[in-house]
Design an enzyme around this catalytic site. Structure first.
Site, PDB file in Angstrom:
ATOM      1  N   CYS A   2      -5.507  -2.812   2.868  1.00  0.00           N
ATOM      2  CA  CYS A   2      -5.231  -2.685   4.303  1.00  0.00           C
ATOM      3  C   CYS A   2      -6.470  -2.779   5.192  1.00  0.00           C
ATOM      4  O   CYS A   2      -6.961  -3.869   5.467  1.00  0.00           O
ATOM      5  CB  CYS A   2      -4.457  -1.390   4.542  1.00  0.00           C
ATOM      6  SG  CYS A   2      -3.493  -1.404   6.086  1.00  0.00           S
ATOM      7  N   GLU A   4       0.838  -1.198   0.000  1.00  0.00           N
ATOM      8  CA  GLU A   4       0.000   0.000   0.000  1.00  0.00           C
ATOM      9  C   GLU A   4       0.876   1.254   0.000  1.00  0.00           C
ATOM     10  O   GLU A   4       1.912   1.297   0.658  1.00  0.00           O
ATOM     11  CB  GLU A   4      -0.885  -0.003   1.251  1.00  0.00           C
ATOM     12  CG  GLU A   4      -1.766   1.226   1.398  1.00  0.00           C
ATOM     13  CD  GLU A   4      -2.512   1.259   2.725  1.00  0.00           C
ATOM     14  OE1 GLU A   4      -3.536   1.956   2.789  1.00  0.00           O
ATOM     15  OE2 GLU A   4      -2.070   0.587   3.696  1.00  0.00           O
ATOM     16  N   LYS A  31      -9.637   2.785  -2.232  1.00  0.00           N
ATOM     17  CA  LYS A  31      -9.837   2.192  -0.908  1.00  0.00           C
ATOM     18  C   LYS A  31     -11.185   2.609  -0.323  1.00  0.00           C
ATOM     19  O   LYS A  31     -11.492   3.793  -0.216  1.00  0.00           O
ATOM     20  CB  LYS A  31      -8.700   2.609   0.013  1.00  0.00           C
ATOM     21  CG  LYS A  31      -8.693   1.925   1.371  1.00  0.00           C
ATOM     22  CD  LYS A  31      -7.459   2.369   2.160  1.00  0.00           C
ATOM     23  CE  LYS A  31      -7.363   1.696   3.512  1.00  0.00           C
ATOM     24  NZ  LYS A  31      -6.165   2.182   4.260  1.00  0.00           N
TER      25      LYS A  31
END
Length: 256
Positions: free
Chosen positions: A140, A40, A106
């Site tokens: 994540c 990431e 995200k």
């Protein structure tokens, strides 16, 4: 499918140094692989200062990834900070060997760090069709939210790229195995090592898990390139034999 996982430290808010690092690492992969996975925010580390380091979809990092993907005849993926329409995104980029791109913004922004204040969240799940595999790429903090990752698309491979810190690394290990088991798919987690300017330490634990929760690659703690290979036919045979996904619940996701 053969996949190279690059676990690495990151240079804080230094896209040039990080691009040079990953270019060298990718070029050093001599084994033929189908996909290369980076962490990431691989050009900056997990910074809440996007205006200082953001790029565009026509920027240097995208151009480099396209060039490397073509040269290696391999797809490459990882997330970086993208500015678009005056918004900043933690955007996961999937670059095909042809240079074509798909991306995922995200969805679950890490509120304890203020990511929701610095970035705009995405609202679309992405399923990438590549070499006969259906791949679901996530980022994540998404790992903590199983409903969003639920395998309603019959995807084959789930991939998380992350900057997941040492104090919560046990949760990372547990949740990656859980996602594999509940979705009956291969799962990869790619994390970073080293430390950042915010004082967080990262111990990696990049890993690969099969559809029954067994390690294909145990959690790794050192900087390095790790190669794994998956067998789709074996996975599909197990799905058909056990049939767990046939009994999944139907549901609707609503963004709060």
């Amino acid at each position: 499918m053969k996949i190279a996982i690059i676990q690495s430290p990151l240079f804080w808010e230094n896209p040039i140094a990080n691009r040079n690092y990953f270019e060298e690492k990718i070029n050093a992969v001599t084994e033929k692989v189908n996909l290369i996975v980076l962490p990431e925010m691989f050009t900056t580390g997990f910074t809440m200062n996007p205006s200082d380091v953001a790029e565009t979809m026509q920027g240097e990092t995208i151009l480099l990834l396209q060039s490397l993907a073509k040269a290696k005849n391999s797809a490459i993926m990882g997330s970086l900070i993208i500015k678009e329409n005056n918004n900043f995104y933690n955007r996961l980029i999937f670059v095909f060997p042809s240079g074509a791109i798909q991306f995922y913004d995200k969805n679950h922004l890490f509120t304890p760090a203020g990511e929701d204040k610095a970035y705009t969240k995405g609202n679309q799940k992405l399923i990438v069709d590549y070499l006969g595999w259906k791949i679901c790429p996530l980022v994540c903090y998404d790992l903590r939210f199983p409903v969003f990752a639920r395998n309603v698309e019959d995807y084959d491979l789930l991939i998380y790229v992350a900057n997941w810190p040492k104090p919560r690394i046990n949760a990372w290990d547990i949740l990656l195995q859980a996602r594999s088991v509940e979705n009956m798919c291969y799962t990869i987690g790619v994390n970073r090592t080293g430390s950042d300017k915010s004082g967080y330490e990262y111990v990696g634990h990049s890993q690969a898990v099969d559809f029954l929760g067994n390690y294909v690659l145990e959690p790794q703690e050192t900087e390095g390139v790790f190669i794994v290979e998956f067998n789709k036919e074996k996975m599909l045979e197990t799905r058909q034999k056990l049939g767990f996904l046939n009994d999944r619940d139907s549901f609707e996701i609503r963004n709060l």
